[in-house]
Design a protein around this motif. Sequence first.
Motif, PDB file in Angstrom:
ATOM      1  N   PHE A 285      36.453  18.179  20.063  1.00 40.31           N
ATOM      2  CA  PHE A 285      37.589  17.343  19.684  1.00 40.31           C
ATOM      3  C   PHE A 285      38.009  16.495  20.887  1.00 40.31           C
ATOM      4  O   PHE A 285      38.037  16.974  22.020  1.00 40.31           O
ATOM      5  N   LYS A 286      38.355  15.230  20.622  1.00 41.59           N
ATOM      6  CA  LYS A 286      38.751  14.319  21.691  1.00 41.59           C
ATOM      7  C   LYS A 286      40.153  13.775  21.420  1.00 41.59           C
ATOM      8  O   LYS A 286      40.528  13.556  20.270  1.00 41.59           O
ATOM      9  N   HIS A 287      40.886  13.558  22.504  1.00 47.84           N
ATOM     10  CA  HIS A 287      42.242  13.029  22.367  1.00 47.84           C
ATOM     11  C   HIS A 287      42.188  11.593  21.846  1.00 47.84           C
ATOM     12  O   HIS A 287      41.469  10.750  22.382  1.00 47.84           O
ATOM     13  N   TRP A 288      42.944  11.350  20.771  1.00 48.46           N
ATOM     14  CA  TRP A 288      42.967  10.017  20.156  1.00 48.46           C
ATOM     15  C   TRP A 288      44.213   9.248  20.558  1.00 48.46           C
ATOM     16  O   TRP A 288      44.142   8.085  20.931  1.00 48.46           O
ATOM     17  N   GLY A 289      45.375   9.898  20.452  1.00 52.13           N
ATOM     18  CA  GLY A 289      46.628   9.206  20.719  1.00 52.13           C
ATOM     19  C   GLY A 289      47.799  10.110  20.405  1.00 52.13           C
ATOM     20  O   GLY A 289      47.756  11.314  20.671  1.00 52.13           O
ATOM     21  N   THR A 290      48.839   9.545  19.812  1.00 51.51           N
ATOM     22  CA  THR A 290      50.039  10.316  19.528  1.00 51.51           C
ATOM     23  C   THR A 290      50.539  10.065  18.108  1.00 51.51           C
ATOM     24  O   THR A 290      50.232   9.045  17.487  1.00 51.51           O
ATOM     25  N   LYS A 291      51.321  11.021  17.608  1.00 49.25           N
ATOM     26  CA  LYS A 291      52.020  10.897  16.328  1.00 49.25           C
ATOM     27  C   LYS A 291      53.508  11.114  16.598  1.00 49.25           C
ATOM     28  O   LYS A 291      53.895  12.123  17.183  1.00 49.25           O
ATOM     29  N   THR A 292      54.338  10.173  16.149  1.00 50.80           N
ATOM     30  CA  THR A 292      55.769  10.227  16.416  1.00 50.80           C
ATOM     31  C   THR A 292      56.547  10.464  15.129  1.00 50.80           C
ATOM     32  O   THR A 292      56.394   9.717  14.154  1.00 50.80           O
ATOM     33  N   THR A 293      57.350  11.521  15.107  1.00 47.78           N
ATOM     34  CA  THR A 293      58.209  11.838  13.965  1.00 47.78           C
ATOM     35  C   THR A 293      59.574  12.265  14.492  1.00 47.78           C
ATOM     36  O   THR A 293      59.806  12.281  15.704  1.00 47.78           O
ATOM     37  N   GLU A 294      60.468  12.655  13.586  1.00 43.15           N
ATOM     38  CA  GLU A 294      61.790  13.120  13.997  1.00 43.15           C
ATOM     39  C   GLU A 294      61.711  14.408  14.812  1.00 43.15           C
ATOM     40  O   GLU A 294      62.657  14.776  15.508  1.00 43.15           O
ATOM     41  N   ASN A 295      60.559  15.104  14.736  1.00 46.88           N
ATOM     42  CA  ASN A 295      60.385  16.347  15.499  1.00 46.88           C
ATOM     43  C   ASN A 295      59.965  16.095  16.943  1.00 46.88           C
ATOM     44  O   ASN A 295      60.010  17.014  17.763  1.00 46.88           O
ATOM     45  N   GLY A 296      59.547  14.858  17.233  1.00 51.83           N
ATOM     46  CA  GLY A 296      59.091  14.540  18.575  1.00 51.83           C
ATOM     47  C   GLY A 296      57.715  13.908  18.558  1.00 51.83           C
ATOM     48  O   GLY A 296      57.236  13.427  17.514  1.00 51.83           O
ATOM     49  N   ILE A 297      57.070  13.917  19.705  1.00 53.88           N
ATOM     50  CA  ILE A 297      55.752  13.285  19.860  1.00 53.88           C
ATOM     51  C   ILE A 297      54.679  14.365  19.928  1.00 53.88           C
ATOM     52  O   ILE A 297      54.690  15.218  20.815  1.00 53.88           O
ATOM     53  N   GLU A 298      53.758  14.316  18.978  1.00 52.19           N
ATOM     54  CA  GLU A 298      52.617  15.235  18.960  1.00 52.19           C
ATOM     55  C   GLU A 298      51.372  14.519  19.471  1.00 52.19           C
ATOM     56  O   GLU A 298      51.241  13.299  19.361  1.00 52.19           O
ATOM     57  N   GLN A 299      50.461  15.304  19.999  1.00 49.69           N
ATOM     58  CA  GLN A 299      49.170  14.764  20.421  1.00 49.69           C
ATOM     59  C   GLN A 299      48.192  14.804  19.239  1.00 49.69           C
ATOM     60  O   GLN A 299      48.222  15.733  18.430  1.00 49.69           O
ATOM     61  N   VAL A 300      47.334  13.806  19.167  1.00 45.28           N
ATOM     62  CA  VAL A 300      46.369  13.696  18.073  1.00 45.28           C
ATOM     63  C   VAL A 300      44.960  13.878  18.637  1.00 45.28           C
ATOM     64  O   VAL A 300      44.568  13.202  19.593  1.00 45.28           O
ATOM     65  N   PHE A 301      44.207  14.799  18.039  1.00 45.22           N
ATOM     66  CA  PHE A 301      42.825  15.056  18.448  1.00 45.22           C
ATOM     67  C   PHE A 301      41.897  14.846  17.250  1.00 45.22           C
ATOM     68  O   PHE A 301      42.232  15.228  16.125  1.00 45.22           O
ATOM     69  N   VAL A 302      40.747  14.235  17.518  1.00 42.36           N
ATOM     70  CA  VAL A 302      39.823  13.834  16.455  1.00 42.36           C
ATOM     71  C   VAL A 302      38.430  14.359  16.765  1.00 42.36           C
ATOM     72  O   VAL A 302      38.010  14.427  17.929  1.00 42.36           O
ATOM     73  N   ARG A 303      37.723  14.712  15.729  1.00 42.67           N
ATOM     74  CA  ARG A 303      36.335  15.195  15.859  1.00 42.67           C
ATOM     75  C   ARG A 303      35.473  14.514  14.811  1.00 42.67           C
ATOM     76  O   ARG A 303      35.762  14.592  13.611  1.00 42.67           O
TER      77      ARG A 303
END
Length: 504
Positions: A285-303
């Motif tokens: 899995f490789k780091h793609w970017g981020t996901k932003t919601t009311e819960n905060g910023i999550e990291q996005v990983f893609v394979r």
Amino acid sequence: MRILIDTNIIIHREANRVYNEDIGLLFNWLDKLKFDKCVHPLTIEEISGYQDENVVKTMKIKIANYNLLKTESADDQLITQLRQSDKSRNDFIDTSILNEVYNNRVDYLITEDRGIHRKANFLGCSEKVFKIDAFLEKCIAENPELKNYQVLAVKKEYFGNINLNDVFFDSFKQDYIEFENWFNKKADNISYVCITDGDVKAFLYLKREGTNEIYNNIEPTFPQKKRLKIGTFKVTSTGYKLGERFLKVIFDNSLQYDVEEIYVTIFDKRDEQLRLIYLLEDWGFKHWGTKTTENGIEQVFVRECKPTPNLQQPKITFPAVSKNTTKWIVPIYPAYHTELFPDSILNNESPQDFAENKPYRNAIKKVYISRSINRNLSGGDLVLFYRTKFNGPAHHTSVISTIGVVENIITNIRDENHFIELCRKRSVFDNDELKKHWNWSKYNRPFIVNFLYIESFPMPKVNLKKLRDLNILQDAPRGFEPLSDAQFEQILKEARANESYIID
């Protein structure tokens, strides 16, 4: 036995509140087995540099519960070479801690630090350096009579039948405002779960997404593709390789639904989340970017699901394998077959005999021990496992059940202890059985094949009768025997294999 414990594990162990429940289980085993818990003098320096003064004061008092190493190992040429890549004082300390196990002043080192594990590979002592889960596995494998809990196999279960009040889900409730409401709405959806003595230890939810899915909160934007989303994924350490077992579930689903990518969004705030990120990265899995919601910023990983196979590191492109490699067939005795390949259970075996988990059953990474004349296997080679006869003539009961891909082979094994240490993290055998394998013939010592378990073929499986009719085999293979491309393809066709993982 002297066990050196890395600084971060000690800090979390002795903290005023629980940061990592896995560490409690680790220390329970260390105490149960009466191992000496050791710390390096430089660990005191690291603890002194901790920002919270109250934590530092408390830690220095509690460190008296450990055996402080009285001396430090001198640097040899290889350690000196390794130090040239150290960029900070922390890097220097990591190398110094590792130097103690490298010089055999302690028996094992337990650390979650990926950098230390990479350094151990460079020094050739990785078999003595364990992550928490791997060390728990070693303890369980070598002392099954001391295990006081039962880990049952991964199973499918409706959300509605799972206890949302289990403490396992507390971290999700803390991270996601909507988690309880979301979980309850999924009552009739299927999840994958593993339960230990009534407590959830691992949980996975997968969701298929089509090309019309909207990803307006992910940056950079996802292009349109068929994807498998890892919706909820958490594994606690039990020593049973649940992380690998759940990864196998994820990869199997990606093949079944023929998606192009797998992705996950995950916070990186806690140790358990970082450990999961490291596991995913280890498997490509490789780091793609981020996901932003009311819960905060999550990291996005893609394979990518069907990448170009990597022959040197097959696990980062697993389960994709290359068609253009050497193919082998190798025998495996019934006594070990279903222990090693639980998904390859046959009609004449009882599932009840394999109900309780063992670490090697869950692992994708496995060990095969051989004295085969053919030893020239290479990374990326494909192996078909031939289960020898069982409760009947070989003509009908010997079958080809499973396919795997070779990671590497190890032939330069120093002695019995080295052999046991190399096998311990993956093998179906206990230490006494490993000793028998090593000493069976001093003129033909065994070698080790590290491989990845790809697929169990559906029933009915191709038996020796069919292989004879196809003029592929007349008798059971002895060791690793090569197959031609045509023979291999014929077997896969007869076995009704899911060939989508084989890349031209």
